[in-house]
Design an enzyme around this catalytic site. Structure first.
Site, PDB file in Angstrom:
ATOM      1  N   SER A 253       0.807  -1.220   0.000  1.00 53.11           N
ATOM      2  CA  SER A 253       0.000   0.000   0.000  1.00 53.11           C
ATOM      3  C   SER A 253       0.841   1.272   0.000  1.00 53.11           C
ATOM      4  CB  SER A 253      -0.929   0.011   1.219  1.00 53.11           C
ATOM      5  OG  SER A 253      -0.181  -0.109   2.421  1.00 53.11           O
TER       6      SER A 253
ATOM      7  N   GLY B 227      -1.864  -4.319   1.039  1.00 55.59           N
ATOM      8  CA  GLY B 227      -1.927  -5.539   1.828  1.00 55.59           C
ATOM      9  C   GLY B 227      -0.961  -6.620   1.391  1.00 55.59           C
TER      10      GLY B 227
ATOM     11  N   ASN C  20       3.964  -5.464   5.649  1.00 55.53           N
ATOM     12  CA  ASN C  20       2.789  -6.222   6.102  1.00 55.53           C
ATOM     13  C   ASN C  20       3.180  -7.509   6.811  1.00 55.53           C
ATOM     14  OD1 ASN C  20       0.528  -4.548   5.264  1.00 55.53           O
ATOM     15  ND2 ASN C  20       1.201  -4.961   3.189  1.00 55.53           N
TER      16      ASN C  20
ATOM     17  N   ASP D 280      -5.019   6.695   9.886  1.00 54.34           N
ATOM     18  CA  ASP D 280      -4.649   5.376  10.409  1.00 54.34           C
ATOM     19  C   ASP D 280      -3.238   5.336  10.979  1.00 54.34           C
ATOM     20  OD1 ASP D 280      -3.016   5.426   8.167  1.00 54.34           O
ATOM     21  OD2 ASP D 280      -4.079   3.817   7.114  1.00 54.34           O
TER      22      ASP D 280
ATOM     23  N   HIS E 280      -0.238   5.102   6.841  1.00 56.02           N
ATOM     24  CA  HIS E 280      -0.047   5.456   5.435  1.00 56.02           C
ATOM     25  C   HIS E 280       0.204   6.954   5.287  1.00 56.02           C
ATOM     26  CE1 HIS E 280      -2.344   1.644   5.256  1.00 56.02           C
ATOM     27  NE2 HIS E 280      -1.493   1.406   4.277  1.00 56.02           N
TER      28      HIS E 280
END
Length: 199
Positions: free
Chosen positions: A22, A59, A88, A169, A172
């Site tokens: 991402s 992801g 991840n 979040d 990011h």
């Protein structure tokens, strides 16, 4: 593109494949504002006849990247592959040894396809303890040394310590952070591009 091809008439157009998660797939960003898109604009400004194929998926893990890479190499026949994976794996607490083995396999596949790998290092929050966090961050440097692979030490250098550069979040980066990220990658990518342009 035609004008650029005239400038580099003796050299076929080169392709840079971005295999990432991402952080490269413009998660939460307007299309065209991520660092990979900014890279393409910089290449045009530098008169380098190079196109970017961004095959990043939000992801994505190192195992997913390893599975997808052979088909991408066959389809796009890149000159350079930027491997931006592992975050991840780390956020999920997956075994560092497995992630390292997957990255090693990807590097070997890139070289077998006569392309140049560029490994992008990452760091993770200490959610799984200091030992895991340190083993994870050192994985990239170890691979770079063992396999003689160019390394971007830390993708989010100059970003990670500034909460204002992150989306809600806190994982990011915002659009404002993308030029900083590109500036972290560029010094390690540019010599590879120049080398490819001479071939």
């Amino acid at each position: 593109m035609l004008a650029l091809m005239t400038n580099w008439a003796y050299s076929a157009s080169k392709t840079v494949l971005v295999l990432g998660d991402s952080l490269a797939a413009e998660y939460g960003l307007a299309r065209g504002s991520g660092w990979a898109a900014l890279l393409e604009k910089r290449l045009n400004a530098e008169k380098l006849d190079t196109r970017i194929i961004n095959a990043s998926i939000s992801g994505e893990t190192t195992s997913g990247g390893k599975a997808r890479l052979p088909a991408l190499l066959e389809q796009h026949r890149p000159a350079i592959v930027i491997i931006e994976l592992g975050a991840n794996d780390g956020l999920r607490g997956l075994p560092v040894a497995s992630a390292k083995a997957n990255l090693r396999t990807m590097i070997a596949a890139v070289r077998k396809a006569h392309a140049q790998p560029l490994l992008v290092g990452m760091q993770i929050p200490p959610n799984y303890g200091r030992q895991y966090t340190e083993r994870f961050s050192s994985m990239y440097k170890e691979l770079s040394g063992e396999l003689d692979v160019p390394l971007v030490p830390f993708l989010l250098d100059g970003v990670a310590d500034n909460p204002q550069l992150f989306q809600a979040d806190r994982l990011h980066p915002l659009a404002e952070a993308q030029p900083i990220i590109l500036d972290n990658i560029w010094p390690h990518l540019k010599p590879l591009l120049r080398k490819q342009a001479r071939h």
